[in-house]
Enzyme design. Sequence first.
Site, PDB file in Angstrom:
ATOM      1  N   ALA A 156       0.848  -1.197   0.000  1.00 19.48           N
ATOM      2  CA  ALA A 156       0.000   0.000   0.000  1.00 19.48           C
ATOM      3  C   ALA A 156       0.880   1.241   0.000  1.00 19.48           C
ATOM      4  O   ALA A 156       0.511   2.280  -0.548  1.00 19.48           O
ATOM      5  CB  ALA A 156      -0.901   0.000   1.229  1.00 19.48           C
ATOM      6  N   THR A 157       2.046   1.134   0.620  1.00 18.47           N
ATOM      7  CA  THR A 157       2.980   2.260   0.630  1.00 18.47           C
ATOM      8  C   THR A 157       3.318   2.663  -0.804  1.00 18.47           C
ATOM      9  O   THR A 157       3.261   3.854  -1.160  1.00 18.47           O
ATOM     10  CB  THR A 157       4.270   1.868   1.398  1.00 18.47           C
ATOM     11  OG1 THR A 157       3.918   1.581   2.753  1.00 18.47           O
ATOM     12  CG2 THR A 157       5.309   2.965   1.345  1.00 18.47           C
ATOM     13  N   ASN A 190      -4.903   4.038  11.406  1.00 16.64           N
ATOM     14  CA  ASN A 190      -4.246   2.790  11.812  1.00 16.64           C
ATOM     15  C   ASN A 190      -3.760   2.796  13.257  1.00 16.64           C
ATOM     16  O   ASN A 190      -3.501   1.749  13.828  1.00 16.64           O
ATOM     17  CB  ASN A 190      -3.049   2.499  10.897  1.00 16.64           C
ATOM     18  CG  ASN A 190      -2.069   3.651  10.879  1.00 16.64           C
ATOM     19  OD1 ASN A 190      -2.397   4.756  10.463  1.00 16.64           O
ATOM     20  ND2 ASN A 190      -0.865   3.414  11.350  1.00 16.64           N
ATOM     21  N   GLN A 193      -6.937   0.086   6.351  1.00 17.57           N
ATOM     22  CA  GLN A 193      -7.479  -0.456   7.606  1.00 17.57           C
ATOM     23  C   GLN A 193      -9.009  -0.504   7.591  1.00 17.57           C
ATOM     24  O   GLN A 193      -9.621  -0.831   8.611  1.00 17.57           O
ATOM     25  CB  GLN A 193      -6.982   0.352   8.804  1.00 17.57           C
ATOM     26  CG  GLN A 193      -5.473   0.316   9.000  1.00 17.57           C
ATOM     27  CD  GLN A 193      -4.921  -1.079   9.331  1.00 17.57           C
ATOM     28  OE1 GLN A 193      -5.666  -2.022   9.614  1.00 17.57           O
ATOM     29  NE2 GLN A 193      -3.608  -1.215   9.282  1.00 17.57           N
ATOM     30  N   SER A 234      -3.688  -3.027   0.923  1.00 12.57           N
ATOM     31  CA  SER A 234      -2.531  -3.870   1.226  1.00 12.57           C
ATOM     32  C   SER A 234      -3.021  -5.285   1.507  1.00 12.57           C
ATOM     33  O   SER A 234      -3.968  -5.479   2.277  1.00 12.57           O
ATOM     34  CB  SER A 234      -1.837  -3.310   2.465  1.00 12.57           C
ATOM     35  OG  SER A 234      -0.788  -4.146   2.858  1.00 12.57           O
ATOM     36  N   HIS A 292      -1.442  -7.852   3.065  1.00 10.01           N
ATOM     37  CA  HIS A 292      -1.090  -8.533   4.323  1.00 10.01           C
ATOM     38  C   HIS A 292      -1.909  -8.062   5.521  1.00 10.01           C
ATOM     39  O   HIS A 292      -1.794  -8.606   6.615  1.00 10.01           O
ATOM     40  CB  HIS A 292       0.418  -8.429   4.601  1.00 10.01           C
ATOM     41  CG  HIS A 292       0.910  -7.085   5.030  1.00 10.01           C
ATOM     42  ND1 HIS A 292       1.187  -6.781   6.334  1.00 10.01           N
ATOM     43  CD2 HIS A 292       1.176  -5.959   4.332  1.00 10.01           C
ATOM     44  CE1 HIS A 292       1.629  -5.527   6.421  1.00 10.01           C
ATOM     45  NE2 HIS A 292       1.627  -5.002   5.203  1.00 10.01           N
ATOM     46  N   THR A 338       7.642  -6.805 -14.695  1.00 13.61           N
ATOM     47  CA  THR A 338       6.768  -7.962 -14.938  1.00 13.61           C
ATOM     48  C   THR A 338       5.795  -8.127 -13.776  1.00 13.61           C
ATOM     49  O   THR A 338       6.200  -8.091 -12.611  1.00 13.61           O
ATOM     50  CB  THR A 338       7.631  -9.235 -15.100  1.00 13.61           C
ATOM     51  OG1 THR A 338       8.535  -8.991 -16.175  1.00 13.61           O
ATOM     52  CG2 THR A 338       6.780 -10.459 -15.397  1.00 13.61           C
ATOM     53  N   CYS A 390       4.908   0.601  11.843  1.00 16.45           N
ATOM     54  CA  CYS A 390       5.834   1.369  11.005  1.00 16.45           C
ATOM     55  C   CYS A 390       6.578   2.431  11.799  1.00 16.45           C
ATOM     56  O   CYS A 390       7.581   2.954  11.341  1.00 16.45           O
ATOM     57  CB  CYS A 390       5.085   2.058   9.875  1.00 16.45           C
ATOM     58  SG  CYS A 390       4.242   0.898   8.860  1.00 16.45           S
TER      59      CYS A 390
HETATM   60  N1  PLP Z   1      -1.856   2.740   5.313  1.00 15.42           N
HETATM   61  C1  PLP Z   1      -2.273   2.307   6.512  1.00 15.42           C
HETATM   62  C2  PLP Z   1      -3.467   2.962   7.123  1.00 15.42           C
HETATM   63  C3  PLP Z   1      -1.611   1.279   7.170  1.00 15.42           C
HETATM   64  O1  PLP Z   1      -2.038   0.861   8.366  1.00 15.42           O
HETATM   65  C4  PLP Z   1      -0.472   0.687   6.559  1.00 15.42           C
HETATM   66  C5  PLP Z   1       0.309  -0.342   7.261  1.00 15.42           C
HETATM   67  O2  PLP Z   1       0.365  -0.379   8.477  1.00 15.42           O
HETATM   68  C6  PLP Z   1      -0.083   1.152   5.292  1.00 15.42           C
HETATM   69  C7  PLP Z   1      -0.788   2.175   4.706  1.00 15.42           C
HETATM   70  C8  PLP Z   1       1.092   0.571   4.573  1.00 15.42           C
HETATM   71  O3  PLP Z   1       0.823  -0.736   4.113  1.00 15.42           O
HETATM   72  P1  PLP Z   1       1.983  -1.624   3.487  1.00 15.42           P
HETATM   73  O4  PLP Z   1       2.594  -2.373   4.620  1.00 15.42           O
HETATM   74  O5  PLP Z   1       1.306  -2.539   2.509  1.00 15.42           O
HETATM   75  O6  PLP Z   1       2.928  -0.724   2.812  1.00 15.42           O
END
Ligand code: PLP
Length: 376
Positions: free
Chosen positions: A69-70, A149, A178, A198, A200, A236, A323
């Site tokens: 997601a980042t 989050n 989230q 995301s 995971h 790819t 994070c």
């Molecule tokens: N955005 C939110 C609200 C999140 O909680 C997180 C991860 O904790 C992310 C983005 C980032 O996700 P990813 O680990 O897939 O980069």
Amino acid sequence: MIYFDYTATTPVNEEVLASYIQTTKTYWGNPSSLHKFGVKADNLLNLARKQMCELIDADNHDVIFTASATEASNLAIKGVAHRYQERGKHLITTIVEHPSVYNTFLSLEKAGFDVTFLDVDKSGRVNIEDLKKAIRKDTILVSMMYVNNEIGTIMPVYEVGEILKDYYKIVFHVDIVQAIGKIPVSLSKMHADLASISAHKIYGLKGSGALFVRRGVELEPQTLGGSQEYNLRAGTVDVPSAVALAKAMRLILTDLDKNYEYVKMLNEKMRTILSAYDQFVINSPAEQCSPYIINFSLRGIKGETFVHALEKNEIYVSTKSACSSKNNKASRVLLAIGRDQELASNEIRISLSHLTTLEELDIFNKVLREVIQELT
Ligand code: PLP
């Protein structure tokens, strides 16, 4: 072990893993190849995109597969800023965004964009009037998370979308990481142009995410090379991960309501457990909050010490979001909702899941009593 850190990441669902393995073994062709074997992989990829759009009411969107997601949010935010900078250089976001969004805006600010970081109220919510006032003639982007989050606050993204739909020059990006699989998400009703997810966080694989892009919205690619992913992300495409992500979404959304009710019940019990201690200040608002997250601060106890004391009993919780947990600074989110330095520096986040059991809560309750006695 008792795992209360599902917001940081989730265990992979066996069915999701099985579909990843099956696709890896059977459809390992390059989806960009012209031959039949490549075309088969490409068909699977497009099926995954279609299913994902259907699941969150995103009929007008394409899906760009990313590694997280980042990455999706970086592509969204930088992609809009650089593509539409001729129209204006004003960007709007909030003070409580995930670092993947917040730090991207900080870098754009350094690059000469003008960024408004909207404040939030005591519950962590943005005031719609503040947003309206912040909009200018040169505004090209608004980015807002759906569920915070760290404390779980639900942002008024549907109201924001309703306002922004009349500004054809403003692109609306929503971080739904989230929210998806926890509360209902409809990109159409939200009028979201862009949305990041995301895998995971929804019992999918790490290293897999996606950006939903409404047709007609243009982005400056952030990874250059081949023409994959609508010319927006060269490289790819990882078809098995894409298939697994679609599967993870489908599985988690199947039981959305049932899981929500169950986790809400767990949340209420957890709040009762925590309320018994004067040392705890609950930060997650009682209303308009995801029941999957309960955040509280500690008075007179260091967050880290508390986490390690629980860890000795095989109970895993988080200080801050995963994070940010390795930097010792006070939480930007807690400072924004008005907590003092001590409370903002000693926060604990418990996150729940449909996999959490009542028995786990009972054990936590017992261990907590011992831990507090030991630490105070
Ligand atoms: N955005 C939110 C609200 C999140 O909680 C997180 C991860 O904790 C992310 C983005 C980032 O996700 P990813 O680990 O897939 O980069």
